[in-house]
Structure formats: structure tokens, C-alpha cells
Design a protein around this motif. Structure first.
Motif, PDB file in Angstrom:
ATOM      1  N   ASP A  92     -26.482  18.423  25.409  1.00 16.86           N
ATOM      2  CA  ASP A  92     -25.826  19.477  26.188  1.00 16.86           C
ATOM      3  C   ASP A  92     -26.887  20.285  26.914  1.00 16.86           C
ATOM      4  OD1 ASP A  92     -23.039  21.082  26.347  1.00 16.86           O
ATOM      5  OD2 ASP A  92     -24.692  22.513  26.274  1.00 16.86           O
ATOM      6  N   ARG A 133     -16.690  23.493  23.959  1.00 15.02           N
ATOM      7  CA  ARG A 133     -17.969  22.774  23.909  1.00 15.02           C
ATOM      8  C   ARG A 133     -18.725  23.111  22.632  1.00 15.02           C
ATOM      9  NH1 ARG A 133     -21.234  24.181  28.964  1.00 15.02           N
ATOM     10  NH2 ARG A 133     -22.527  22.429  28.351  1.00 15.02           N
ATOM     11  N   LYS A 185     -21.835  14.026  25.531  1.00 15.61           N
ATOM     12  CA  LYS A 185     -22.547  14.549  26.696  1.00 15.61           C
ATOM     13  C   LYS A 185     -21.660  14.518  27.935  1.00 15.61           C
ATOM     14  CE  LYS A 185     -26.887  14.355  29.224  1.00 15.61           C
ATOM     15  NZ  LYS A 185     -28.252  13.801  29.304  1.00 15.61           N
ATOM     16  N   LYS A 186     -20.877  13.462  28.080  1.00 15.45           N
ATOM     17  CA  LYS A 186     -19.986  13.355  29.233  1.00 15.45           C
ATOM     18  C   LYS A 186     -18.936  14.457  29.196  1.00 15.45           C
ATOM     19  CE  LYS A 186     -17.185   9.955  31.729  1.00 15.45           C
ATOM     20  NZ  LYS A 186     -16.691   8.546  31.728  1.00 15.45           N
ATOM     21  N   ILE A 187     -18.349  14.676  28.017  1.00 15.70           N
ATOM     22  CA  ILE A 187     -17.360  15.747  27.873  1.00 15.70           C
ATOM     23  C   ILE A 187     -17.996  17.101  28.207  1.00 15.70           C
ATOM     24  CG2 ILE A 187     -15.975  17.024  26.195  1.00 15.70           C
ATOM     25  CD1 ILE A 187     -15.494  14.329  24.770  1.00 15.70           C
ATOM     26  N   ASN A 188     -19.185  17.347  27.676  1.00 17.79           N
ATOM     27  CA  ASN A 188     -19.864  18.617  27.921  1.00 17.79           C
ATOM     28  C   ASN A 188     -20.210  18.790  29.392  1.00 17.79           C
ATOM     29  OD1 ASN A 188     -19.725  19.373  25.259  1.00 17.79           O
ATOM     30  ND2 ASN A 188     -21.800  18.720  24.752  1.00 17.79           N
ATOM     31  N   HIS A 189     -20.650  17.717  30.028  1.00 17.55           N
ATOM     32  CA  HIS A 189     -21.039  17.776  31.435  1.00 17.55           C
ATOM     33  C   HIS A 189     -19.851  18.173  32.307  1.00 17.55           C
ATOM     34  CE1 HIS A 189     -22.957  16.753  35.225  1.00 17.55           C
ATOM     35  NE2 HIS A 189     -21.953  15.924  35.493  1.00 17.55           N
ATOM     36  N   TYR A 190     -18.735  17.511  32.116  1.00 16.69           N
ATOM     37  CA  TYR A 190     -17.579  17.792  32.969  1.00 16.69           C
ATOM     38  C   TYR A 190     -16.916  19.119  32.623  1.00 16.69           C
ATOM     39  CZ  TYR A 190     -17.976  13.190  35.065  1.00 16.69           C
ATOM     40  OH  TYR A 190     -18.428  12.113  35.768  1.00 16.69           O
ATOM     41  N   TYR A 236     -23.122   9.755  23.997  1.00 18.88           N
ATOM     42  CA  TYR A 236     -22.813   9.675  25.421  1.00 18.88           C
ATOM     43  C   TYR A 236     -21.420  10.215  25.720  1.00 18.88           C
ATOM     44  CZ  TYR A 236     -27.082   7.042  26.144  1.00 18.88           C
ATOM     45  OH  TYR A 236     -28.397   6.667  26.218  1.00 18.88           O
ATOM     46  N   LYS A 237     -20.491   9.994  24.801  1.00 14.18           N
ATOM     47  CA  LYS A 237     -19.156  10.550  24.975  1.00 14.18           C
ATOM     48  C   LYS A 237     -19.213  12.074  24.920  1.00 14.18           C
ATOM     49  CE  LYS A 237     -14.475  10.428  23.058  1.00 14.18           C
ATOM     50  NZ  LYS A 237     -13.603   9.865  21.992  1.00 14.18           N
TER      51      LYS A 237
END
Length: 317
Positions: A227, A36, A7-12, A4-5
């Protein structure tokens, strides 16, 4: 790293890449893409290590492509297609008339592929988006059946000769774009090859063998994808570990390099200059990746657009 960490980094970072692109800051967008990749590839490689190290055979029996299906997925069924997607489906049926087109929906997918229930449950509850599920479905369908996958937004403007499909693997090759600095192309693991229209004349082709079994393994352990570009990353990892496929991918004849350019022209006015550009594009490119999410207009400043031509008639070279 925690999923989840990651995915959050990749999303933002993806959102930020888009923002940088819109204001013309291409170098920061490129840096974020590499950032990424550097965080995501080792995470995925570790999960798929056993499958990446497997010995794959490329001696599969070549099948007559005319007997192989074309898969076109729209989860809600053919009666619920947006107008752009309707036109795309019509173009596929018109320009590949000797092939059966199978519309894949939520109700019929397991007639043609073996999708584990735990994956379908994640799709139903939204843990896996329908957009990402198309990557899983593509791998599962082509692994089991061979044939061709066409994204729902693929639009064809010429009849495709059968020998295009008589290969172990095929896809648009050597992609370039009017938007050469578009953030999407800065960190695409396939480096110029696009998977929106691809396939094989074999069942069990190694790429789809790997992708299908990787997704089964991954989603048996993890609740959601890491991702948005996960499929590109997995193809990149397969190329890294499997030089035979790398050679097949890179030894393709360049084709449909301007696959994305028709979408970029839709809101252009039909003046002499743009008609010349359109003619040149259609003369050299027959596979086009469109979208139904753009606000394309039929008129701009009382002048008809390329989009109006798309809606009212067939494009001519």
C-alpha cells in the motif's frame, strides 16, 4: 490475502478516495480509508508479529545532535534537483548551519546504511517505487546513524534551535490543515504526526530498529509494497504494540501544526489578505512540506503569487 489482489484493491480505492475528495464527498472517502486499513493492517501485522512482540530498549545513549547528520535523498544526485527541491535544500543548509547535510543517492546509500541487495534490485527494476524506497532508506539510515531525515520537499523558514533535535524522537506534531477533510488525513495511521521531517539523537532507536528489520523481512518474502501508506500503517502497528513509543510520540510538544499550508498558498495572489495569512503562517510554522509536482504559477491575472515570492526571495515573518 494475496498481495497483488490486496495492492490492486488498495490502489483503486485510493484513486476513488481522491475522486470523492475532489467533488466534496468526504464521507465516502473516509469510509474507503477505513476499508483499506481494515484489510491491510492484519496482513502487515501477521508478517511483522515477531518484531512487534520484541522487547525494545529505550536506554540508548543520547548523542550530541550537532554531530549527527541530516539525510536528504535525491536518487539522481544534487546536480539533478528540480528548482523547488533546490530551494528546499538551500533552506535546510541555511537554517541548520551547524549540521552536516548528506545527499543520499543510488550510488552512495550503502556508505551510510545497510540496504540488502534484494531490496535495491527491486528498486532498480521498479517493483519498489523510489517514493516508497525513501521510507525504507529513512528507517535504515536513522537506525544505523541517528540524526535527522528531511524529505526532499521540506522547506525551512527559520533557524531551528538545537534543543529541537535533543530528543529520543521528534517530528512535526499535531498536524492540522486548511483542507481538514483532505482524504490523506482521514486514514493516516500516525493521526496528526508527520514523518517528512523526523529523527532521533540515538543510534538504534526502537522505532527505526523495528521499521528497518520489518522492511528487510517483508521484502525478502514479497516482491512489492502492499500500500502507498504502508509506512504509516507500520508506525500505527508499532504504537499499538509498543506503549513506550506511543507515549513518546504523543507527549511531544505540539509544533508546526500548519506544515502543509504553505503549499496550499503557492498559487494565491500577493494581496493584503494573503500577505497577512502568509505572515501569520510563517510566524508559527518553520517546517513546510512542499511538492515539485504542482503547476504553481508566478503570476495569476497579472498579479504576483506567493510562489513568485518563494522563487525570488526568502520568506520573512
Amino acid at each position: 490475502m494475496n498481495l497483488y489482489k490486496l495492492k490492486k484493491i488498495n490502489h483503486y480505492s485510493l484513486i476513488l478516495s481522491k475522486c470523492f475528495y475532489k467533488v466534496g464527498w468526504y464521507t465516502p472517502g473516509r469510509w474507503l480509508g477505513y476499508f483499506r486499513q481494515k484489510r491491510t493492517l492484519p496482513f502487515l501485522e501477521k508478517i511483522g508479529q515477531e518484531l512487534l512482540d520484541k522487547e525494545y530498549s529505550y536506554e540508548g545513549r543520547a548523542l550530541d545532535s550537532k554531530n549527527l547528520p541530516i539525510f536528504f535523498m535525491w536518487f539522481q544526485g544534487e546536480n539533478n534537483l528540480p528548482v523547488v527541491i533546490q530551494k528546499c535544500l538551500e533552506s535546510i543548509r541555511k537554517n541548520i548551519p551547524d549540521r552536516k547535510v548528506i545527499i543520499i543517492t543510488r550510488e552512495n546509500i550503502n556508505q551510510y546504511a545497510d540496504i540488502p541487495d534484494y531490496i535495491l534490485q527491486k528498486v532498480d527494476d521498479g517493483s519498489i517505487t523510489k517514493t516508497f524506497f525513501s521510507d525504507i532508506a529513512r528507517a535504515a539510515l536513522l537506525y544505523k546513524n541517528g540524526g535527522t531525515w528531511a524529505d526532499a520537499a521540506i522547506y525551512l523558514t527559520k533557524k531551528i534551535p538545537s534543543d529541537y533535535f535533543d530528543k529520543q524522537y521528534y517530528c512535526p506534531a499535531g498536524i492540522i490543515s486548511e483542507h481538514k477533510k483532505d482524504f490523506r488525513y482521514l486514514f493516516n495511521g500516525t493521526k496528526g504526526w508527520n514523518v517528512s521531517f523526523q529523527g532521533t539523537n540515538q543510534k538504534g532507536f526502537p522505532l527505526y530498529d523495528f521499521l528497518y528489520h520489518f522492511y528487510c523481512k517483508y521484502f525478502s518474502e514479497y516482491p512489492t509494497h502492499a500500500d502507498y501508506f504502508m509506512n504509516d500503517y507500520m508506525m500505527s502497528l508499532f504504537c499499538k504494540h509498543n506503549k513506550t513509543f506511543w507515549n513518546i510520540l504523543n507527549n511531544q510538544e505540539t509544533n508546526n501544526e500548519r506544515e502543509f499550508d504553505l503549499a496550499l498558498m503557492m498559487n494565491k495572489r500577493l494581496n493584503k489578505s494573503n500577505e497577512t495569512r502568509l505572515h501569520r503562517l510563517l510566524n508559527n510554522t518553520f517546517i513546510h512540506k512542499l511538492t515539485y509536482r504542482k503547476n504553481w504559477k508566478t503570476e495569476i491575472n497579472n498579479s504576483k503569487t506567493v510562489y513568485s515570492l518563494f522563487l525570488t526571495s526568502d520568506f520573512k515573518e
